[in-house]
Design an enzyme around this catalytic site. Structure first.
Site, PDB file in Angstrom:
ATOM      1  CE  LYS A 178      -3.708  -2.490  -0.398  1.00 58.01           C
ATOM      2  NZ  LYS A 178      -4.381  -3.352   0.620  1.00 58.01           N
TER       3      LYS A 178
HETATM    4  C1  PLP Z   1      -5.392  -4.101   1.123  1.00 53.54           C
HETATM    5  C2  PLP Z   1      -7.031  -3.879   0.790  1.00 53.54           C
HETATM    6  C3  PLP Z   1      -7.863  -4.275   1.811  1.00 53.54           C
HETATM    7  C4  PLP Z   1      -7.499  -5.178   2.792  1.00 53.54           C
HETATM    8  O1  PLP Z   1      -6.402  -4.621   3.647  1.00 53.54           O
HETATM    9  P1  PLP Z   1      -5.629  -5.807   4.469  1.00 53.54           P
HETATM   10  O2  PLP Z   1      -4.615  -4.624   5.285  1.00 53.54           O
HETATM   11  O3  PLP Z   1      -4.757  -6.586   3.421  1.00 53.54           O
HETATM   12  O4  PLP Z   1      -6.436  -6.448   5.230  1.00 53.54           O
HETATM   13  C5  PLP Z   1      -9.269  -4.026   1.489  1.00 53.54           C
HETATM   14  N1  PLP Z   1      -9.688  -3.252   0.634  1.00 53.54           N
HETATM   15  C6  PLP Z   1      -9.263  -2.657  -0.477  1.00 53.54           C
HETATM   16  C7  PLP Z   1      -9.525  -2.028  -1.454  1.00 53.54           C
HETATM   17  C8  PLP Z   1      -7.715  -3.243  -0.508  1.00 53.54           C
HETATM   18  O5  PLP Z   1      -6.767  -2.761  -1.462  1.00 53.54           O
END
Ligand code: PLP
Length: 373
Positions: A178
């Site tokens: 991210k």
């Molecule tokens: C990464 C992501 C999630 C989940 O996040 P985690 O930290 O991996 O649980 C949820 N929604 C979107 C759109 C994402 O890109």
């Protein structure tokens, strides 16, 4: 493809926590929450173990549960819909706006609202903002809860206001790929004190006092107010998150710069559609660089060609309503033709802040070569 980028700041942060001897939730976490709330302009921020946990606790804290329906896009990571199921509610998938706007369509949300609808989850795809003014008006007018899945959008805006700060709750993920990472981790922001209190309780077993408070001698026992979870972050992750938050604006600037360059470099009449507009880039988190191959049949060959040149590509996303686990959709004979078209031809090209101009030129050259060869 993305790449993590750590410097002395992250190494020193983690070492500082290890040296302190206190590794579970405590002062680093509180500082991280405070800094994130300030950054976003929200009253409260509660750090959790993942973005998925953030979505789950937001739904619970907002009182969404069995018998409720929640409207959300199908073109997102499966966690967005799974979280709705965790609380016993039913995900109802809405269509995206069009081939040039892959965010949830306001008209489609409106068409799916029924007496059972309790809330809407919007996802700011690739960090590009949904139409938050219209969505907020619609949702408020119908008495629904609004959750933002802002996993792609820390440091992004709509009309100058931070994404994540528009809804009843804004959910962030700090997973390794991210815009900012704490390895695993997540955050919920809200301006509602009661929502924040419920989320804090639910994060740690529903207990009234935390280990850290008892360590400080604030209390000796505790009560359990409702069935909670262990969705805590820890001090190592919180310290990483703080170090990454300090770099977020700089990294997002580079993401935007790379996005502009790549779009202009590839804008040479190739049979490719770029979602969203150049004008939106300045407010976007530019989390990923998605393109749509006009001929989706070519996708496997395209991805193979890129892989052969050492360039990793990916797909965002296989649409949720097509997964085996979601085969009971459509419940009302609804179809999502635009979502399916985009999902069939989408390819995500590499984008990460440490990507050099040379890396970018190489990727663009490889794309052009596929269509000239
Ligand atoms: C990464 C992501 C999630 C989940 O996040 P985690 O930290 O991996 O649980 C949820 N929604 C979107 C759109 C994402 O890109």
């Amino acid at each position: 493809m993305s790449k993590t980028c750590f410097s002395d700041a992250e190494y020193e942060a983690v070492k500082r926590v290890l040296d302190s001897g206190w590794v579970t939730m405590g002062p680093e976490t509180h500082a991280f929450e405070k800094e994130f709330a300030n950054y976003l302009g929200s009253e409260h921020a509660i750090a959790v173990s993942s973005g998925t946990a953030a979505l789950h606790l937001s739904l619970l804290a907002l009182g969404i549960g069995p018998g409720d329906e929640v409207i959300l896009p199908s073109l997102t990571f499966v966690a967005t819909a799974n979280a709705v199921r965790y609380v016993g509610a039913v995900p109802v998938f809405a269509e995206i706006s069009g081939l040039n706007d892959w965010n949830i369509s306001v008209g489609s949300i409106e068409s799916k609202i029924r007496p059972a609808t309790a809330g809407v989850i919007v996802v700011h795809y690739a960090g590009f903002p949904c139409q938050m003014d219209k969505i907020q008006t619609l949702v408020k007018g119908r008495g629904l809860k609004l959750i933002e899945d802002a996993a792609h959008a820390p440091g992004a805006f709509f009309n100058g206001k931070a994404l994540g700060a528009w809804g009843d709750a804004g959910c962030f993920s700090f997973y390794s790929n991210k815009n900012m990472t704490s390895a695993e981790g997540g955050m919920i922001v809200t301006n509602n004190e009661e929502t924040a209190r419920q989320i804090s309780l639910l994060r740690s077993h529903g207990m009234t006092a935390l280990t850290w408070d008892r360590h400080l001698g604030h209390c000796f026992s505790y009560d359990v107010l409702r069935t909670g979870f262990n969705y805590r972050i820890d001090e190592l992750r919180a310290s990483l998150g703080k170090a990454q938050l300090a770099k977020l604006n700089k990294n997002n600037r580079r993401r935007r710069e790379l996005t502009r360059s790549m779009r202009s470099e590839l804008n040479v009449g190739l049979p490719i559609t770029f979602p969203f507009s150049d004008g939106m880039i300045s407010e976007s988190g530019c989390h990923i660089f998605p393109i749509l191959l006009d001929d989706s049949q070519k996708r496997p060959a395209f991805m193979e060609h890129m892989k052969h040149l050492g360039i990793q590509t990916s797909i965002h996303y296989p649409p949720i309503h097509k997964f085996t686990s979601y085969a009971d959709f459509p419940s009302e004979g609804s179809q999502l033709p635009v979502t399916e078209l985009v999902a069939a031809g989408e390819v995500t090209l590499p984008l990460y802040p440490s990507m050099t101009d040379k890396d970018l030129a190489f990727v663009c050259q490889a794309v052009k070569q596929f269509y000239s060869g």
